[in-house]
Design a protein around this motif. Structure first.
Motif, short mmCIF file in Angstrom:
data_model
loop_
_atom_site.label_atom_id
_atom_site.label_comp_id
_atom_site.label_asym_id
_atom_site.label_seq_id
_atom_site.Cartn_x
_atom_site.Cartn_y
_atom_site.Cartn_z
N THR A 1 0.86 -1.19 0.00
CA THR A 1 0.00 0.00 0.00
C THR A 1 0.89 1.24 0.00
OG1 THR A 1 -1.69 -1.17 1.28
CG2 THR A 1 -1.83 1.23 1.27
N ASP A 2 0.44 2.26 -0.72
CA ASP A 2 1.10 3.55 -0.68
C ASP A 2 0.01 4.60 -0.50
OD1 ASP A 2 3.17 5.39 -0.68
OD2 ASP A 2 3.39 5.44 -2.86
N SER A 3 0.43 5.80 -0.13
CA SER A 3 -0.55 6.88 0.06
C SER A 3 0.01 8.19 -0.44
CB SER A 3 -0.93 6.99 1.54
OG SER A 3 0.20 7.32 2.32
N GLN A 4 -0.91 9.10 -0.70
CA GLN A 4 -0.53 10.43 -1.18
C GLN A 4 -1.48 11.42 -0.53
OE1 GLN A 4 1.97 10.95 -3.63
NE2 GLN A 4 1.75 13.08 -3.07
N VAL A 5 -0.92 12.45 0.10
CA VAL A 5 -1.74 13.51 0.67
C VAL A 5 -2.10 14.47 -0.45
CG1 VAL A 5 -1.84 15.40 2.35
CG2 VAL A 5 -0.61 13.29 2.92
N GLU B 1 -7.26 15.64 1.99
CA GLU B 1 -7.52 14.20 1.92
C GLU B 1 -6.22 13.42 1.73
OE1 GLU B 1 -11.96 13.95 -0.04
OE2 GLU B 1 -10.24 13.70 -1.37
N THR B 2 -6.25 12.17 2.16
CA THR B 2 -5.14 11.25 1.90
C THR B 2 -5.73 10.08 1.14
OG1 THR B 2 -4.05 11.88 3.97
CG2 THR B 2 -3.34 9.81 2.94
N GLU B 3 -5.14 9.80 -0.02
CA GLU B 3 -5.57 8.68 -0.84
C GLU B 3 -4.63 7.51 -0.62
OE1 GLU B 3 -6.46 7.34 -5.45
OE2 GLU B 3 -5.75 9.37 -5.06
N PHE B 4 -5.20 6.34 -0.35
CA PHE B 4 -4.44 5.11 -0.19
C PHE B 4 -4.70 4.20 -1.38
CE2 PHE B 4 -4.96 6.68 4.11
CZ PHE B 4 -3.74 6.42 4.70
N GLY B 5 -3.67 3.56 -1.85
CA GLY B 5 -3.81 2.57 -2.91
C GLY B 5 -3.16 1.27 -2.46
N THR B 6 -3.93 0.19 -2.48
CA THR B 6 -3.42 -1.13 -2.11
C THR B 6 -3.41 -2.00 -3.35
OG1 THR B 6 -4.28 -0.91 0.13
CG2 THR B 6 -3.78 -3.15 -0.62
N VAL B 7 -2.33 -2.76 -3.52
CA VAL B 7 -2.21 -3.64 -4.69
C VAL B 7 -1.90 -5.07 -4.26
CG1 VAL B 7 -1.48 -1.80 -6.27
CG2 VAL B 7 0.25 -3.10 -5.02
N GLY C 1 3.75 -10.34 -14.99
CA GLY C 1 2.83 -10.33 -13.88
C GLY C 1 1.64 -9.43 -14.13
N PHE C 2 0.80 -9.32 -13.12
CA PHE C 2 -0.40 -8.49 -13.19
C PHE C 2 -0.82 -8.15 -11.77
CE2 PHE C 2 -1.48 -12.93 -13.12
CZ PHE C 2 -2.55 -13.03 -12.25
N MET C 3 -1.75 -7.20 -11.64
CA MET C 3 -2.13 -6.80 -10.29
C MET C 3 -3.58 -6.38 -10.21
SD MET C 3 -0.22 -3.18 -9.70
CE MET C 3 -0.48 -1.77 -10.76
N TYR C 4 -4.07 -6.41 -8.97
CA TYR C 4 -5.39 -5.91 -8.62
C TYR C 4 -5.18 -4.71 -7.72
CZ TYR C 4 -7.26 -10.19 -10.56
OH TYR C 4 -7.59 -11.20 -11.42
N ILE C 5 -6.09 -3.72 -7.84
CA ILE C 5 -5.93 -2.43 -7.18
C ILE C 5 -7.19 -2.05 -6.40
CG2 ILE C 5 -5.54 0.04 -7.59
CD1 ILE C 5 -4.43 -0.93 -10.42
N HIS C 6 -6.98 -1.48 -5.22
CA HIS C 6 -8.07 -0.91 -4.43
C HIS C 6 -7.62 0.47 -3.95
CE1 HIS C 6 -11.09 -0.24 -1.38
NE2 HIS C 6 -10.12 -0.05 -0.50
N ASN C 7 -8.48 1.46 -4.10
CA ASN C 7 -8.19 2.81 -3.59
C ASN C 7 -9.22 3.19 -2.55
OD1 ASN C 7 -7.19 2.92 -6.58
ND2 ASN C 7 -6.10 4.54 -5.51
N ASN D 1 2.31 3.08 -5.64
CA ASN D 1 2.65 4.49 -5.84
C ASN D 1 2.03 5.04 -7.13
OD1 ASN D 1 4.79 6.48 -7.24
ND2 ASN D 1 4.70 6.85 -5.05
N LYS D 2 2.05 4.24 -8.17
CA LYS D 2 1.50 4.68 -9.47
C LYS D 2 0.00 4.96 -9.38
CE LYS D 2 5.09 4.09 -12.33
NZ LYS D 2 6.11 4.89 -11.70
N VAL D 3 -0.73 4.20 -8.55
CA VAL D 3 -2.17 4.37 -8.52
C VAL D 3 -2.64 5.50 -7.61
CG1 VAL D 3 -2.57 1.98 -9.18
CG2 VAL D 3 -2.64 2.58 -6.78
N VAL D 4 -1.74 6.09 -6.83
CA VAL D 4 -2.12 7.24 -6.00
C VAL D 4 -1.51 8.55 -6.51
CG1 VAL D 4 -2.58 5.92 -3.90
CG2 VAL D 4 -0.28 6.83 -4.29
N GLN D 5 -0.68 8.49 -7.51
CA GLN D 5 -0.07 9.72 -8.05
C GLN D 5 -1.05 10.50 -8.92
OE1 GLN D 5 2.96 11.03 -7.25
NE2 GLN D 5 3.00 9.36 -5.79
#
Length: 160
Positions: free
Chosen positions: A42-46, A50-56, A66-72, A156-160
């Motif tokens: 998980t990464d986050s960005q203020v 608000e603070t957005e969290f992205g978990t992969v 590979g591949f991934m699943y994402i939750h924000n 990091n890519k999904v919260v930028q």
């Protein structure tokens, strides 16, 4: 595990519980002869107030991509850097704990990645000992920067 909205990297929403999706992935990948490793981070960005969290959940096919699943998710709760780092770790552990039985059943190695720097000159380092203890205390393999690509790069890519 709490029902969250997960998606693939291409934006396609996962319509069933993530446990069911992961089970189907493990069966499919095994049938295709792929050896898997899973990394959760998980990464986050203020962003303003608000603070957005992205978990992969990153699935690595050894030698075959590979591949991934994402939750924000977003919160308005104010946090200092250490609180934010430990919240990231808690989110990753929550997902890992909910899926670890499946990974054990299908003999898939799993790591929990923390977006925390091992260099003491970085502010995130304040949370390193607690994060490592939390993850390893739950019985999971732990990776921090620079090896923690699931959190440091993918999430990091999904919260930028």
């Amino acid at each position: 595990m709490e029902q969250r909205q997960w998606r693939k990297l291409n934006g396609e929403k996962i319509r069933r519980p993530i446990e069911d999706e992961v089970r189907a992935v493990l069966v499919r990948e095994k049938e295709m002869g792929h050896q898997l490793k899973v990394c959760i981070g998980t990464d986050s960005q203020v962003k303003g107030k608000e603070t957005e969290f992205g978990t992969v959940i990153v699935f690595i096919r050894k030698g075959k991509g590979g591949f991934m699943y994402i939750h924000n998710e977003t919160t308005k709760q104010k946090m200092n850097i250490k609180q934010r780092m430990l919240t990231e770790v808690a989110m990753s552990i929550d997902v890992a704990y909910g899926l670890c039985r499946l990974f054990t059943l299908y003999n898939v190695d799993m790591e929990v990645h923390a977006d925390i720097n091992t260099n003491p000159s970085f502010k995130s380092n304040d949370a390193l000992k607690e994060a490592m203890g939390y993850i390893m205390g739950m019985g999971f393999a732990f990776k921090a920067k620079p090896e923690a690509f699931a959190s440091s790069n993918c999430a990091n890519k999904v919260v930028q």
